[in-house]
Design a protein around this motif. Sequence first.
Motif, PDB file in Angstrom:
ATOM      1  N   GLN A  94      -9.763 -14.674   3.935  1.00  0.00           N
ATOM      2  CA  GLN A  94      -9.871 -13.763   2.922  1.00  0.00           C
ATOM      3  C   GLN A  94     -10.565 -12.829   2.870  1.00  0.00           C
ATOM      4  O   GLN A  94     -10.325 -11.650   1.878  1.00  0.00           O
ATOM      5  CB  GLN A  94     -11.502 -14.918   2.479  1.00  0.00           C
ATOM      6  N   LEU A  95     -11.234 -12.444   4.178  1.00  0.00           N
ATOM      7  CA  LEU A  95     -11.844 -11.101   4.084  1.00  0.00           C
ATOM      8  C   LEU A  95     -10.833  -9.711   4.862  1.00  0.00           C
ATOM      9  O   LEU A  95     -11.032  -9.018   3.619  1.00  0.00           O
ATOM     10  CB  LEU A  95     -13.220 -10.417   5.504  1.00  0.00           C
ATOM     11  N   SER A  96      -9.820 -10.628   5.337  1.00  0.00           N
ATOM     12  CA  SER A  96      -8.463 -10.300   5.654  1.00  0.00           C
ATOM     13  C   SER A  96      -7.688  -9.109   4.454  1.00  0.00           C
ATOM     14  O   SER A  96      -7.498  -8.545   3.468  1.00  0.00           O
ATOM     15  CB  SER A  96      -8.000 -10.353   6.333  1.00  0.00           C
ATOM     16  N   ALA A  97      -8.172 -10.338   2.701  1.00  0.00           N
ATOM     17  CA  ALA A  97      -6.882  -9.740   2.573  1.00  0.00           C
ATOM     18  C   ALA A  97      -7.706  -8.932   1.645  1.00  0.00           C
ATOM     19  O   ALA A  97      -6.605  -7.957   0.794  1.00  0.00           O
ATOM     20  CB  ALA A  97      -6.571 -11.105   1.303  1.00  0.00           C
ATOM     21  N   LEU A  98      -9.377  -8.919   1.107  1.00  0.00           N
ATOM     22  CA  LEU A  98      -9.951  -8.349   0.849  1.00  0.00           C
ATOM     23  C   LEU A  98     -10.024  -6.551   0.858  1.00  0.00           C
ATOM     24  O   LEU A  98      -9.720  -5.672   0.944  1.00  0.00           O
ATOM     25  CB  LEU A  98     -11.403  -8.830   0.640  1.00  0.00           C
ATOM     26  N   ALA A  99     -10.115  -7.238   2.151  1.00  0.00           N
ATOM     27  CA  ALA A  99      -9.763  -5.653   2.472  1.00  0.00           C
ATOM     28  C   ALA A  99      -9.002  -4.521   2.921  1.00  0.00           C
ATOM     29  O   ALA A  99      -8.513  -4.058   2.753  1.00  0.00           O
ATOM     30  CB  ALA A  99     -10.160  -5.386   4.409  1.00  0.00           C
ATOM     31  N   SER A 100      -7.581  -5.412   3.031  1.00  0.00           N
ATOM     32  CA  SER A 100      -6.228  -4.822   3.274  1.00  0.00           C
ATOM     33  C   SER A 100      -5.763  -4.411   0.987  1.00  0.00           C
ATOM     34  O   SER A 100      -5.177  -4.063   0.948  1.00  0.00           O
ATOM     35  CB  SER A 100      -4.891  -6.054   3.205  1.00  0.00           C
ATOM     36  N   ALA A 101      -6.256  -5.278   0.225  1.00  0.00           N
ATOM     37  CA  ALA A 101      -6.194  -4.906  -1.445  1.00  0.00           C
ATOM     38  C   ALA A 101      -7.377  -3.538  -1.346  1.00  0.00           C
ATOM     39  O   ALA A 101      -6.290  -3.415  -2.264  1.00  0.00           O
ATOM     40  CB  ALA A 101      -6.733  -6.437  -2.122  1.00  0.00           C
ATOM     41  N   ARG A 102      -8.519  -3.189  -0.574  1.00  0.00           N
ATOM     42  CA  ARG A 102      -8.770  -2.295  -1.570  1.00  0.00           C
ATOM     43  C   ARG A 102      -8.155  -1.057  -0.603  1.00  0.00           C
ATOM     44  O   ARG A 102      -8.292  -0.084  -0.829  1.00  0.00           O
ATOM     45  CB  ARG A 102     -10.352  -2.870  -0.144  1.00  0.00           C
ATOM     46  N   ALA A 103      -7.226  -1.215   0.252  1.00  0.00           N
ATOM     47  CA  ALA A 103      -6.992  -0.649   1.907  1.00  0.00           C
ATOM     48  C   ALA A 103      -6.209  -0.013   0.639  1.00  0.00           C
ATOM     49  O   ALA A 103      -5.138   1.226   0.090  1.00  0.00           O
ATOM     50  CB  ALA A 103      -6.405  -0.816   3.018  1.00  0.00           C
ATOM     51  N   SER A 104      -4.829  -0.877   0.279  1.00  0.00           N
ATOM     52  CA  SER A 104      -3.391  -0.428  -0.745  1.00  0.00           C
ATOM     53  C   SER A 104      -4.073   0.021  -1.853  1.00  0.00           C
ATOM     54  O   SER A 104      -3.110   0.782  -2.799  1.00  0.00           O
ATOM     55  CB  SER A 104      -2.833  -1.735  -0.952  1.00  0.00           C
ATOM     56  N   GLY A 105      -5.344  -0.467  -2.298  1.00  0.00           N
ATOM     57  CA  GLY A 105      -5.385   0.065  -3.681  1.00  0.00           C
ATOM     58  C   GLY A 105      -5.341  -1.067  -4.643  1.00  0.00           C
ATOM     59  O   GLY A 105      -5.231  -0.686  -6.037  1.00  0.00           O
ATOM     60  N   ALA A 106      -4.663  -2.176  -4.760  1.00  0.00           N
ATOM     61  CA  ALA A 106      -4.836  -3.244  -5.244  1.00  0.00           C
ATOM     62  C   ALA A 106      -6.311  -3.427  -6.231  1.00  0.00           C
ATOM     63  O   ALA A 106      -5.961  -3.843  -7.312  1.00  0.00           O
ATOM     64  CB  ALA A 106      -4.086  -4.587  -5.356  1.00  0.00           C
ATOM     65  N   ILE A 107      -6.761  -3.177  -6.049  1.00  0.00           N
ATOM     66  CA  ILE A 107      -8.066  -3.608  -6.193  1.00  0.00           C
ATOM     67  C   ILE A 107      -9.005  -2.392  -6.875  1.00  0.00           C
ATOM     68  O   ILE A 107      -8.651  -1.584  -5.768  1.00  0.00           O
ATOM     69  CB  ILE A 107      -9.281  -4.780  -6.927  1.00  0.00           C
ATOM     70  N   THR A 108      -9.889  -2.422  -7.673  1.00  0.00           N
ATOM     71  CA  THR A 108     -11.088  -0.571  -7.702  1.00  0.00           C
ATOM     72  C   THR A 108     -12.329  -0.737  -6.544  1.00  0.00           C
ATOM     73  O   THR A 108     -12.289  -2.540  -6.601  1.00  0.00           O
ATOM     74  CB  THR A 108     -11.316  -0.416  -9.067  1.00  0.00           C
ATOM     75  N   GLU A 109     -12.433   0.381  -6.597  1.00  0.00           N
ATOM     76  CA  GLU A 109     -13.923   0.291  -5.370  1.00  0.00           C
ATOM     77  C   GLU A 109     -15.033  -0.467  -6.140  1.00  0.00           C
ATOM     78  O   GLU A 109     -15.153  -1.872  -5.771  1.00  0.00           O
ATOM     79  CB  GLU A 109     -14.141   1.417  -5.367  1.00  0.00           C
ATOM     80  N   ALA A 110     -14.641  -0.769  -7.652  1.00  0.00           N
ATOM     81  CA  ALA A 110     -15.962  -1.194  -8.954  1.00  0.00           C
ATOM     82  C   ALA A 110     -15.453  -2.990  -8.091  1.00  0.00           C
ATOM     83  O   ALA A 110     -16.550  -3.711  -7.681  1.00  0.00           O
ATOM     84  CB  ALA A 110     -15.551  -0.757  -9.939  1.00  0.00           C
ATOM     85  N   GLU A 111     -14.174  -3.689  -8.059  1.00  0.00           N
ATOM     86  CA  GLU A 111     -13.890  -5.254  -7.931  1.00  0.00           C
ATOM     87  C   GLU A 111     -14.588  -5.353  -6.578  1.00  0.00           C
ATOM     88  O   GLU A 111     -15.302  -6.314  -6.009  1.00  0.00           O
ATOM     89  CB  GLU A 111     -12.630  -5.504  -8.003  1.00  0.00           C
ATOM     90  N   TYR A 112     -14.483  -4.638  -5.675  1.00  0.00           N
ATOM     91  CA  TYR A 112     -14.271  -4.679  -4.086  1.00  0.00           C
ATOM     92  C   TYR A 112     -15.408  -4.731  -3.542  1.00  0.00           C
ATOM     93  O   TYR A 112     -16.328  -5.437  -2.556  1.00  0.00           O
ATOM     94  CB  TYR A 112     -13.871  -3.496  -3.761  1.00  0.00           C
TER      95      TYR A 112
END
Length: 136
Positions: A94-112
Amino acid sequence: MLKRAQQKAGWPMVICALGLPILLSGCSGTNSFFALDDGIPNTAPPAVVVGPRSVARPEALTKLDTGTYPSLGKPLTAANTQIGDQEYTSREAQLSALASARASGAITEAEYQRRIDGLRRLASEHAAEAERQITN
């Protein structure tokens, strides 16, 4: 060659002739290099006598006499159970997916930040719940 040998033979005599007055000057009275009396008194410092003080005896120190020796061979038990391998791998994923989504820009900084805050809130609630279970 003979002249050079004679010159070398004379050096120990010259060294002795010049070194003897220097050595003997150490034995003269007040101008000595190693004076025994340097003007500083060699007496012991005065003794400081400390009297008894009235200190209240701490009341928390009481002897607990159970009549048996303490057993140090018992296995230690943890205050709480550790997470299992399955739970660790799922949280890590879960944490790896969240970090990779943040790095790729799939989720916004606010969502992160919202998800991170939710995980921190879960951790603090879990800690409080575990502490309640331990104390009961």
